[in-house]
Design a protein around this motif. Structure first.
Motif, mmCIF file in Angstrom:
data_model
loop_
_atom_site.group_PDB
_atom_site.id
_atom_site.type_symbol
_atom_site.label_atom_id
_atom_site.label_comp_id
_atom_site.label_asym_id
_atom_site.label_seq_id
_atom_site.Cartn_x
_atom_site.Cartn_y
_atom_site.Cartn_z
ATOM 1 N N UNK A 94 49.688 10.354 25.212
ATOM 2 C CA UNK A 94 49.277 11.372 24.250
ATOM 3 C C UNK A 94 50.468 11.831 23.430
ATOM 4 N N UNK A 95 50.196 12.120 22.181
ATOM 5 C CA UNK A 95 51.214 12.722 21.345
ATOM 6 C C UNK A 95 51.451 14.147 21.838
ATOM 7 N N UNK A 96 52.680 14.617 21.735
ATOM 8 C CA UNK A 96 52.971 15.944 22.294
ATOM 9 C C UNK A 96 52.356 17.067 21.462
ATOM 10 N N UNK A 97 51.890 16.758 20.251
ATOM 11 C CA UNK A 97 51.313 17.807 19.405
ATOM 12 C C UNK A 97 49.797 17.885 19.499
ATOM 13 N N UNK A 98 49.208 17.041 20.342
ATOM 14 C CA UNK A 98 47.757 17.079 20.513
ATOM 15 C C UNK A 98 47.376 18.371 21.232
ATOM 16 N N UNK A 99 46.287 19.001 20.801
ATOM 17 C CA UNK A 99 45.845 20.239 21.454
ATOM 18 C C UNK A 99 45.324 19.928 22.856
ATOM 19 N N UNK A 100 45.566 20.838 23.796
ATOM 20 C CA UNK A 100 45.189 20.564 25.181
ATOM 21 C C UNK A 100 43.686 20.425 25.353
ATOM 22 N N UNK A 110 60.136 19.509 26.534
ATOM 23 C CA UNK A 110 59.776 18.891 25.260
ATOM 24 C C UNK A 110 60.792 19.251 24.184
ATOM 25 N N UNK A 134 55.743 10.997 22.475
ATOM 26 C CA UNK A 134 55.274 11.391 23.807
ATOM 27 C C UNK A 134 55.951 12.684 24.253
ATOM 28 N N UNK A 135 55.327 13.422 25.163
ATOM 29 C CA UNK A 135 55.993 14.600 25.726
ATOM 30 C C UNK A 135 57.172 14.167 26.602
#
Lengths: 152, 126
Positions: free
Chosen positions: B92-98, B126, B32-33
């Motif tokens: 959301x995973x922190x590496x997911x594109x916005x 982060x 997570x972020x």
């Protein structure tokens, strides 16, 4: 159990007192082992959505507001990551900003004047969620009351 | 007396632990972020949790769903809860594109819900 203890009357009282204590100690051990959460504690970041495409469609023009008046009316923070340069580029109402610290000090200055100024965080599609939420968090933790994420 | 207390303690522990496990059911392990402004969750509002794993897609209740399905799940849940607005929690995973998130946010907004929260880890940035 009881009859055995009774038949071994020669045992010291210490022996017979040990067993319940070990019972309890084991019980406590199991309790703390199972309740200890090995997951990190999750918190919630309250969010709000600004449907930018719709609000722009409803407005009179597609152009962003003039910087002079939008400085106090609302703040749009755009985030992008130009090819080649490793870092992020932020645009605070069309003023380019390169570092997160500078963005933070600008936000603080605006929020000091008007804490309820609407702040819209508008990251490019390729920006990661972690980086987008970091800017969102920066505004929130500096005391902004209304921070929005752009929905597309 | 002692065996009874033993058993009682055991039962207490059993229920404590099982209720604890029930809370964490079907949560994806996500990175997570982090955020400093996160708050602890004490609200018992009806919540729909949407999870966005790193490799794309959306998950609700452990099942892979499309954006259209997310919307219908939220609307169904709102009807079950009496038609009022509900809370939507996005893990959301922190590496997911916005871009992926922005589409999800729009679907959430189109259902008329504004109580959208992100699950974050506590910490500085982060």
């Amino acid at each position: 159990m009881k009859t055995r203890f009774a038949s071994q009357g020669s045992r010291t009282s210490l022996d017979s007192m040990m067993t319940p204590m070990i019972d309890v100690v084991f019980l406590l051990l199991v309790f703390f082992l199972t309740t200890a959460s090995f997951q990190r504690l999750e918190k919630l970041l309250p969010s709000a959505v600004s449907a930018e495409s719709e609000s722009q469609a409803g407005g009179t023009s597609d152009e962003p507001p003039k910087p002079s008046e939008s400085d106090v009316s609302d703040c749009v923070i755009k985030i992008n990551r130009p090819e080649g340069s490793g870092g992020f580029q932020y645009r605070f109402n069309d003023t380019p900003i390169t570092s997160l610290e500078e963005l933070g000090s600008r936000l603080r200055a605006v929020i000091r004047v008007r804490p309820d100024v609407p702040i819209v965080v508008d990251p490019e599609d390729s920006i990661s969620a972690g980086d987008a939420l970091r800017v969102y968090d920066l505004a929130k933790s500096n005391g902004a009351l209304a921070v929005y994420m752009v929905a597309r | 007396m002692t065996p009874m207390i033993d058993v009682t303690f055991l039962l207490i522990i059993f229920f404590l632990v099982s209720s604890h496990l029930a809370k964490q059911e079907n949560f994806l392990p996500l990175d997570l972020p982090s955020a400093a402004a996160g708050i602890a969750d004490f609200s018992d509002r009806p919540t729909v949790t949407v999870q966005v794993p790193k490799d794309g897609g959306y998950q609700v209740n452990g099942a892979e769903v499309s954006l259209v399905q997310v919307r219908s799940i939220i609307l169904t849940r709102m009807q079950e809860e009496g038609g009022g607005p509900i809370r939507i929690r996005i893990r959301t995973d922190r590496n997911v594109a916005y871009g992926t998130l922005a589409k999800l946010l729009k679907e959430c907004a189109l259902t008329g819900n504004s109580d959208i929260v992100f699950a974050v880890y506590e910490g500085e940035g982060a």
